[in-house]
Design a protein around this motif. Sequence first.
Motif, short mmCIF file in Angstrom:
data_model
loop_
_atom_site.label_atom_id
_atom_site.label_comp_id
_atom_site.label_asym_id
_atom_site.label_seq_id
_atom_site.Cartn_x
_atom_site.Cartn_y
_atom_site.Cartn_z
N HIS A 13 40.34 1.73 23.22
CA HIS A 13 41.10 1.26 22.06
C HIS A 13 40.90 2.19 20.87
N ILE A 14 41.86 2.11 19.95
CA ILE A 14 41.71 2.71 18.64
C ILE A 14 42.13 1.66 17.62
N VAL A 15 41.30 1.51 16.60
CA VAL A 15 41.58 0.60 15.48
C VAL A 15 41.47 1.44 14.20
N GLY A 16 42.44 1.32 13.31
CA GLY A 16 42.34 2.13 12.10
C GLY A 16 43.32 1.74 11.01
N ILE A 17 43.15 2.39 9.89
CA ILE A 17 44.08 2.32 8.77
C ILE A 17 44.36 3.75 8.33
N ASN A 18 45.55 3.98 7.79
CA ASN A 18 45.83 5.31 7.26
C ASN A 18 46.78 5.23 6.07
N TYR A 19 47.20 6.39 5.61
CA TYR A 19 48.01 6.50 4.40
C TYR A 19 49.37 5.82 4.52
N LYS A 20 49.84 5.55 5.73
CA LYS A 20 51.18 5.02 5.92
C LYS A 20 51.34 3.60 5.39
N LYS A 21 50.26 2.82 5.47
CA LYS A 21 50.36 1.41 5.10
C LYS A 21 49.39 1.02 3.99
N THR A 22 48.46 1.89 3.66
CA THR A 22 47.45 1.55 2.65
C THR A 22 47.35 2.67 1.63
N ASP A 23 47.09 2.29 0.38
CA ASP A 23 46.90 3.31 -0.65
C ASP A 23 45.45 3.78 -0.63
N ALA A 24 45.17 4.77 -1.44
CA ALA A 24 43.84 5.39 -1.43
C ALA A 24 42.76 4.41 -1.84
N ALA A 25 43.07 3.49 -2.74
CA ALA A 25 42.07 2.52 -3.19
C ALA A 25 41.62 1.63 -2.04
N ILE A 26 42.57 1.15 -1.24
CA ILE A 26 42.22 0.29 -0.10
C ILE A 26 41.49 1.11 0.97
N ARG A 27 41.97 2.32 1.22
CA ARG A 27 41.30 3.16 2.23
C ARG A 27 39.86 3.41 1.84
N GLY A 28 39.62 3.51 0.55
CA GLY A 28 38.25 3.74 0.09
C GLY A 28 37.30 2.62 0.45
N LEU A 29 37.82 1.40 0.57
CA LEU A 29 36.98 0.25 0.92
C LEU A 29 36.43 0.36 2.34
N TYR A 30 37.17 1.07 3.20
CA TYR A 30 36.79 1.16 4.61
C TYR A 30 36.33 2.56 5.01
N ALA A 31 36.15 3.44 4.03
CA ALA A 31 35.67 4.79 4.32
C ALA A 31 34.22 4.74 4.80
N ILE A 32 33.89 5.63 5.72
CA ILE A 32 32.55 5.67 6.31
C ILE A 32 31.88 7.00 5.94
N ASN A 33 30.78 6.94 5.20
CA ASN A 33 30.03 8.15 4.89
C ASN A 33 29.00 8.39 6.00
N PRO A 34 28.33 9.56 6.02
CA PRO A 34 27.41 9.88 7.12
C PRO A 34 26.33 8.83 7.36
N ILE A 276 42.26 15.39 -11.68
CA ILE A 276 42.73 15.27 -10.29
C ILE A 276 41.56 14.82 -9.42
N ASP A 277 41.71 13.62 -8.84
CA ASP A 277 40.67 13.04 -7.99
C ASP A 277 41.00 13.32 -6.53
N LEU A 278 40.22 14.19 -5.90
CA LEU A 278 40.44 14.57 -4.51
C LEU A 278 39.59 13.76 -3.55
N SER A 279 38.91 12.74 -4.04
CA SER A 279 37.91 12.02 -3.26
C SER A 279 38.44 10.70 -2.71
N ILE A 280 37.91 10.31 -1.55
CA ILE A 280 38.10 8.98 -0.98
C ILE A 280 36.74 8.52 -0.49
N PRO A 281 36.22 7.37 -1.02
CA PRO A 281 36.82 6.54 -2.06
C PRO A 281 36.91 7.29 -3.39
#
Length: 417
Positions: A13-34, A276-281
């Motif tokens: 399986h693959i489960v995910g979110i991307n830019y197509k349905k979510t903005d950067a603010a929402i994607r930031g909530l689910y971002a995974i750092n090392p 210019i904010d290039l970061s996520i989150p």
Amino acid sequence: MQVSHSKEIANFHIVGINYKKTDAAIRGLYAINPAQYQQLLEHARTVQLDDLFVLSTCNRTEVYGFAASPGQFIDLLCEQTKGDRDQLLEIAYTKSGEEAIRHLYQVGTGLDSQILGDYEIIGQIRNAAKFAKSEGSLGSFLERLVNSVLQVSKLIKTETGLSAGTVSVAFAAVRMMERKVPDIKDKKIVLLGVGKIGRNTTKNMIEYLGVKEVTLINRTLQVAEDFAVQHGLKYAPYENMVPEIQQADVLLVASNAPQPTVLVDHLRNTSPKVVIDLSIPFNVEAAVGDLEHVSLINVDELSKVQDETLQNRMGEVPKAIAIIDEHMEEFLYWYKMRKHAVVLKAVKDKLHEIHMREIQQQKNGATYKQEDMEQVSGRIIQKMINLMAGKVRKETEKSDLYISMINDIFETGVNQE
């Protein structure tokens, strides 16, 4: 601990979110750092998930792997991030089996990227899989699939024009500055965060805009100093961040921190500037965008910066898809042959077991004669026939299919019509 799912393709399986349905603010909530990535893999093993990897970039967070259901990956993401499970269930996409495999090919080759043909994504996939392998969380299926995707990505880059031209988030930032900041050569620019995106953006600024007044700031001073010396730029210690960004005309933020590093109070009473904010989150506090003298731009806005190169890339998509189709078919053939090899080995082991048991029984007779050996062989053959006949009798609905397969395998020459 017994794994509760098989390694069949249906359980991939693959489960995910991307830019197509979510903005950067929402994607930031689910971002995974090392650090979160390592914790996620450790937790996964405690819930019997031991064959997966996580891809987390500014445009997407995705989990690939084997599980009884995609919902287990939803739980993993919410366990390690600030995201809400109910929200993720609404916005996440899930794919399984061959559809999930094709999705990874499309992501790895830039076909699913926010900027078509983005070649940086393949390096991120390579690193994500490499980390999972180092943690003991990448099985042979996933490793082979990732290697196939890496190969296909390279082929598409060399044999098509899908990644031709200069289009990336780093380049889009330069194009945005060109539009937003008149006389950019004379402006003071500060870069906060000298990671890969920060370095690429700086190189593009130097090459395309001819800027020289750039000050680099990084938590590890040596990183900023080395890059500054190499390119004839200035650098400043992280402790001087606030006065440096207050004096800047343009502020680029690529610090990749888990929370904002540039706050509204830092810029409340300063000269006008473009941030210019290039970061996520996001690493720039959202309230900065409310300041009248500050123009705040994030990665989603940068993706709208179009270039004629993108139109040329669109024409290369069919070629890329054809290459993916060919190599995906080869991968699926490998998978099916591997399954057959496992079955054939099991059959061989079963036959060997029958053989050894009959030989042992014959040994108990103390003497060996030719007719005794013939009897042993006869009993082995009969037990093989009994195994097959028993299965045919038990599976009445499939009996014709089984008999047809046996007929083909042993090439009996019997016409069943």
